[in-house]
Write a protein that holds these residues in place. Sequence first.
Motif, PDB file in Angstrom:
ATOM      1  N   GLY A 122       0.829  -1.190   0.000  1.00  0.00           N
ATOM      2  CA  GLY A 122       0.000   0.000   0.000  1.00  0.00           C
ATOM      3  C   GLY A 122       0.867   1.245   0.000  1.00  0.00           C
ATOM      4  O   GLY A 122       2.082   1.182  -0.145  1.00  0.00           O
ATOM      5  N   ASP A 123       0.237   2.398   0.182  1.00  0.00           N
ATOM      6  CA  ASP A 123       0.989   3.651   0.184  1.00  0.00           C
ATOM      7  C   ASP A 123       0.485   4.538   1.299  1.00  0.00           C
ATOM      8  O   ASP A 123      -0.292   4.127   2.156  1.00  0.00           O
ATOM      9  N   GLU A 124       0.976   5.779   1.278  1.00  0.00           N
ATOM     10  CA  GLU A 124       0.614   6.683   2.366  1.00  0.00           C
ATOM     11  C   GLU A 124      -0.881   6.951   2.430  1.00  0.00           C
ATOM     12  O   GLU A 124      -1.416   7.314   3.475  1.00  0.00           O
ATOM     13  N   HIS A 125      -1.613   6.756   1.325  1.00  0.00           N
ATOM     14  CA  HIS A 125      -3.044   7.018   1.328  1.00  0.00           C
ATOM     15  C   HIS A 125      -3.831   5.876   1.965  1.00  0.00           C
ATOM     16  O   HIS A 125      -4.963   6.054   2.384  1.00  0.00           O
ATOM     17  N   THR A 126      -3.258   4.691   2.028  1.00  0.00           N
ATOM     18  CA  THR A 126      -3.956   3.558   2.637  1.00  0.00           C
ATOM     19  C   THR A 126      -3.677   3.457   4.122  1.00  0.00           C
ATOM     20  O   THR A 126      -4.345   2.715   4.827  1.00  0.00           O
ATOM     21  N   GLY A 127      -2.651   4.156   4.587  1.00  0.00           N
ATOM     22  CA  GLY A 127      -2.270   4.039   5.986  1.00  0.00           C
ATOM     23  C   GLY A 127      -1.516   2.774   6.290  1.00  0.00           C
ATOM     24  O   GLY A 127      -1.363   2.392   7.446  1.00  0.00           O
ATOM     25  N   ARG A 128      -1.016   2.093   5.250  1.00  0.00           N
ATOM     26  CA  ARG A 128      -0.345   0.809   5.467  1.00  0.00           C
ATOM     27  C   ARG A 128       1.024   0.798   4.801  1.00  0.00           C
ATOM     28  O   ARG A 128       1.540  -0.246   4.435  1.00  0.00           O
ATOM     29  N   ALA A 129       1.612   1.964   4.628  1.00  0.00           N
ATOM     30  CA  ALA A 129       2.882   2.028   3.922  1.00  0.00           C
ATOM     31  C   ALA A 129       3.951   1.200   4.613  1.00  0.00           C
ATOM     32  O   ALA A 129       4.138   1.280   5.828  1.00  0.00           O
ATOM     33  N   ASP A 130       4.642   0.382   3.823  1.00  0.00           N
ATOM     34  CA  ASP A 130       5.784  -0.403   4.290  1.00  0.00           C
ATOM     35  C   ASP A 130       5.430  -1.454   5.343  1.00  0.00           C
ATOM     36  O   ASP A 130       6.318  -1.995   5.998  1.00  0.00           O
ATOM     37  N   LEU A 131       4.158  -1.751   5.519  1.00  0.00           N
ATOM     38  CA  LEU A 131       3.756  -2.776   6.473  1.00  0.00           C
ATOM     39  C   LEU A 131       3.564  -4.081   5.717  1.00  0.00           C
ATOM     40  O   LEU A 131       2.798  -4.139   4.754  1.00  0.00           O
ATOM     41  N   PRO A 132       4.275  -5.147   6.127  1.00  0.00           N
ATOM     42  CA  PRO A 132       4.122  -6.424   5.422  1.00  0.00           C
ATOM     43  C   PRO A 132       2.655  -6.851   5.349  1.00  0.00           C
ATOM     44  O   PRO A 132       1.864  -6.592   6.262  1.00  0.00           O
ATOM     45  N   PHE A 133       2.313  -7.526   4.269  1.00  0.00           N
ATOM     46  CA  PHE A 133       0.926  -7.917   4.022  1.00  0.00           C
ATOM     47  C   PHE A 133       0.334  -8.660   5.214  1.00  0.00           C
ATOM     48  O   PHE A 133      -0.787  -8.370   5.641  1.00  0.00           O
ATOM     49  N   ALA A 134       1.080  -9.617   5.759  1.00  0.00           N
ATOM     50  CA  ALA A 134       0.558 -10.441   6.850  1.00  0.00           C
ATOM     51  C   ALA A 134       0.317  -9.656   8.132  1.00  0.00           C
ATOM     52  O   ALA A 134      -0.407 -10.119   9.014  1.00  0.00           O
ATOM     53  N   GLU A 135       0.895  -8.463   8.249  1.00  0.00           N
ATOM     54  CA  GLU A 135       0.729  -7.652   9.450  1.00  0.00           C
ATOM     55  C   GLU A 135      -0.316  -6.557   9.284  1.00  0.00           C
ATOM     56  O   GLU A 135      -0.614  -5.826  10.223  1.00  0.00           O
ATOM     57  N   GLN A 136      -0.885  -6.439   8.096  1.00  0.00           N
ATOM     58  CA  GLN A 136      -1.860  -5.388   7.858  1.00  0.00           C
ATOM     59  C   GLN A 136      -3.157  -5.672   8.609  1.00  0.00           C
ATOM     60  O   GLN A 136      -3.538  -6.811   8.851  1.00  0.00           O
ATOM     61  N   VAL A 137      -3.836  -4.599   8.973  1.00  0.00           N
ATOM     62  CA  VAL A 137      -5.005  -4.694   9.847  1.00  0.00           C
ATOM     63  C   VAL A 137      -6.086  -5.590   9.249  1.00  0.00           C
ATOM     64  O   VAL A 137      -6.673  -6.427   9.952  1.00  0.00           O
ATOM     65  N   ASP A 138      -6.355  -5.437   7.953  1.00  0.00           N
ATOM     66  CA  ASP A 138      -7.427  -6.220   7.328  1.00  0.00           C
ATOM     67  C   ASP A 138      -7.117  -7.711   7.323  1.00  0.00           C
ATOM     68  O   ASP A 138      -8.013  -8.548   7.519  1.00  0.00           O
ATOM     69  N   PHE A 139      -5.856  -8.051   7.077  1.00  0.00           N
ATOM     70  CA  PHE A 139      -5.462  -9.462   7.085  1.00  0.00           C
ATOM     71  C   PHE A 139      -5.581 -10.028   8.499  1.00  0.00           C
ATOM     72  O   PHE A 139      -6.078 -11.146   8.693  1.00  0.00           O
ATOM     73  N   GLN A 140      -5.144  -9.264   9.480  1.00  0.00           N
ATOM     74  CA  GLN A 140      -5.247  -9.711  10.869  1.00  0.00           C
ATOM     75  C   GLN A 140      -6.702  -9.894  11.277  1.00  0.00           C
ATOM     76  O   GLN A 140      -7.035 -10.831  12.019  1.00  0.00           O
ATOM     77  N   ALA A 141      -7.582  -9.025  10.788  1.00  0.00           N
ATOM     78  CA  ALA A 141      -9.003  -9.173  11.104  1.00  0.00           C
ATOM     79  C   ALA A 141      -9.558 -10.482  10.544  1.00  0.00           C
ATOM     80  O   ALA A 141     -10.345 -11.171  11.213  1.00  0.00           O
TER      81      ALA A 141
END
Length: 222
Positions: free
Chosen positions: A77-96
Amino acid sequence: MVGKATRAYHSPLRAAQAEATRAAILGAAVVVFSERGYTGTTMRAVAAEAGVAVESVYALASKARLLELAFERAVTGDEHTGRADLPFAEQVDFQAALHAPDQREQLRLFGLMSIGPARRVAAISRAFMQASVVDEDLGKRWREQEERRYADMRTFVAAVAANGPLRPGLTVDAAARDVWSTLNWYTIWLLLRERHPDGGVFDDQAFAGWVERTVAALLLPD
């Protein structure tokens, strides 16, 4: 006479400008690689898309490295998603999706969270795959990212299996292989970028539903 110690000069404004330039270049690289493929992309085209001097693009990375960085930006993702540089498996939606209370809710959330990554990643994955054929180092990077994608799928499948049974005889490893191979870039690219025989393409809701139904068919008992 003892000389004065020099101190590194740090300008917050300059650092912010440099980061903005980097973000613009990577965003442009995602667009250009996705539209033109690897061989059709030039550093000048990326510079034009980003609105920067071509020297700035060369200063950031070589073409091969720029593809890697652009791919990482598309995945995380990028700065507009709020998930910049966060690995996919650690992203909020995946964790949910991992921690939802039952299997059906996990699959529903997995379908919804797949929309953004799929739209960002499918086309640039096509460019990455093309590049992996002509560049040995990029071929190695491609295999590494596919291993990471498999690991993410296995993490999700294991979470689903922890909430209930999988299809009879289906192991977590085999199920992860099935999801990883089915939700590949080419299938997603066809669904999201190419016109279907019925004359349409998937919108976000249709795509999320397709992911949910497909993964349910792969994993859950009848």
